[in-house]
Design an enzyme around this catalytic site. Sequence first.
Site, mmCIF file in Angstrom:
data_model
loop_
_atom_site.group_PDB
_atom_site.id
_atom_site.type_symbol
_atom_site.label_atom_id
_atom_site.label_comp_id
_atom_site.label_asym_id
_atom_site.label_seq_id
_atom_site.Cartn_x
_atom_site.Cartn_y
_atom_site.Cartn_z
ATOM 1 N N HIS A 34 0.868 -1.187 0.000
ATOM 2 C CA HIS A 34 0.000 0.000 0.000
ATOM 3 C C HIS A 34 0.900 1.231 0.000
ATOM 4 O O HIS A 34 2.144 1.105 -0.032
ATOM 5 C CB HIS A 34 -0.948 -0.036 1.211
ATOM 6 C CG HIS A 34 -0.244 -0.324 2.513
ATOM 7 N ND1 HIS A 34 0.634 0.573 3.091
ATOM 8 C CD2 HIS A 34 -0.260 -1.401 3.319
ATOM 9 C CE1 HIS A 34 1.107 0.062 4.213
ATOM 10 N NE2 HIS A 34 0.585 -1.143 4.372
ATOM 11 N N HIS A 37 4.019 1.331 2.253
ATOM 12 C CA HIS A 37 5.224 0.664 1.734
ATOM 13 C C HIS A 37 5.884 1.538 0.661
ATOM 14 O O HIS A 37 7.107 1.667 0.620
ATOM 15 C CB HIS A 37 4.862 -0.671 1.079
ATOM 16 C CG HIS A 37 4.332 -1.702 2.027
ATOM 17 N ND1 HIS A 37 3.035 -2.147 1.996
ATOM 18 C CD2 HIS A 37 4.935 -2.383 3.032
ATOM 19 C CE1 HIS A 37 2.855 -3.065 2.930
ATOM 20 N NE2 HIS A 37 3.980 -3.219 3.576
ATOM 21 N N GLN A 61 6.947 -15.620 12.067
ATOM 22 C CA GLN A 61 6.540 -14.501 12.917
ATOM 23 C C GLN A 61 5.046 -14.501 13.230
ATOM 24 O O GLN A 61 4.552 -13.590 13.893
ATOM 25 C CB GLN A 61 6.967 -13.163 12.324
ATOM 26 C CG GLN A 61 6.216 -12.716 11.080
ATOM 27 C CD GLN A 61 6.836 -11.482 10.462
ATOM 28 O OE1 GLN A 61 7.894 -11.535 9.849
ATOM 29 N NE2 GLN A 61 6.183 -10.334 10.633
ATOM 30 N N GLY A 147 8.787 1.149 8.711
ATOM 31 C CA GLY A 147 7.734 2.099 9.068
ATOM 32 C C GLY A 147 7.558 2.206 10.577
ATOM 33 O O GLY A 147 7.669 1.210 11.295
ATOM 34 N N LYS A 149 4.839 2.676 12.064
ATOM 35 C CA LYS A 149 3.593 2.074 12.573
ATOM 36 C C LYS A 149 3.931 0.888 13.464
ATOM 37 O O LYS A 149 3.333 0.696 14.510
ATOM 38 C CB LYS A 149 2.660 1.633 11.442
ATOM 39 C CG LYS A 149 1.352 1.053 11.997
ATOM 40 C CD LYS A 149 0.372 0.724 10.910
ATOM 41 C CE LYS A 149 0.721 -0.545 10.190
ATOM 42 N NZ LYS A 149 0.555 -1.778 11.042
ATOM 43 N N SER A 185 -2.242 -0.269 6.499
ATOM 44 C CA SER A 185 -1.782 -1.601 6.878
ATOM 45 C C SER A 185 -2.326 -2.594 5.854
ATOM 46 O O SER A 185 -3.439 -2.420 5.352
ATOM 47 C CB SER A 185 -2.351 -1.948 8.264
ATOM 48 O OG SER A 185 -2.265 -3.343 8.499
HETATM 49 O O1 PAF Z 1 6.849 -5.346 8.973
HETATM 50 C C1 PAF Z 1 6.761 -6.333 8.218
HETATM 51 O O2 PAF Z 1 6.117 -6.295 7.167
HETATM 52 C C2 PAF Z 1 7.472 -7.612 8.596
HETATM 53 O O3 PAF Z 1 7.455 -7.801 9.960
HETATM 54 C C3 PAF Z 1 8.918 -7.689 8.043
HETATM 55 C C4 PAF Z 1 9.797 -6.625 8.634
HETATM 56 C C5 PAF Z 1 8.882 -7.569 6.529
HETATM 57 C C6 PAF Z 1 9.522 -9.054 8.391
HETATM 58 O O4 PAF Z 1 8.782 -10.107 7.858
#
Ligand code: PAF
Length: 279
Positions: A34, A37, A61, A147, A149, A185
């Site tokens: 978006h 980014h 994650q 970012g 955020k 987001s």
């Molecule tokens: O912020 C994100 O989009 C993710 O946590 C990242 C930094 C690309 C790691 O997967």
Amino acid sequence: MELVHTKEALKKAINRQKKAGKSIGFVPTMGALHQGHLSLVNEAGKQCGYVVVSIFVNPTQFNDTADLDNYPRDIDGDMALLENTSCELVFAPSANEMYPEKDTRVFDFGQLGEVMEGKHRPGHFNGVAQIVSKLFDAVQPDKAFFGLKDFQQLAIIQNMTAQLGYNIEIVPCNIVREPDGLAMSSRNKRLTTEQRENAALISKTLFEAQKKASDLSIDEIKKWVVSSIDANQHLETEYFDIVDNRTLQSITSWNETVNKTGCIAVYCGDVRLIDNVKF
Ligand code: PAF
């Protein structure tokens, strides 16, 4: 703009640029891009000679498999958006390319990792550190752009960069908001029209809280924010805290530190949104 899927092809493309004397700017993403980014890509283009964007939905994650399954994915849309930016190379690896073997590394971020997102999403920052370090090793950038955020993520990545001794400048970039104030987001794409309208109350409440800070104590502000948001039937606050920017620990009085941030996580249906504002 070039698209590569392997570390080998990435290395070749980057080595060519390094030989030509270009500095490498890196924007790691999980795709579903978006304007937030694109603002990172734009900043990378201003500061570096060659911009690399990675697109990889990192399984390690996600502490919630439903969140991983539902995370929006749109590589064609992402490529189209990046086409008119300063991005010159997209790295979109498979899970096997990034994790040929299970990553068993366990990071220790001390108190930074124990609060807020770290507390509510166990293992999340360990997974972020695993993938970001692997991406740093693969891309070997001069600068990486993140970012604000994801305020706590930024602190974690700065800490990881120092712990692992990377010579990479971490560049924080401002939050980009929709016209009604909602922080941009990838997860916003999952909101229904009704939820999307109501989600704007999150940032509205945070901005209002900033104005009230001179009249209310920290405790009063916290209660006011949570009750204002939770009064909306579409929203449920997971946490709201006001923290010292350096330690990320809660503060209890306004003059405890100069640099403080109010951080929030709110469920809108089953979509979890985060945001923050300076106090
Ligand atoms: O912020 C994100 O989009 C993710 O946590 C990242 C930094 C690309 C790691 O997967």
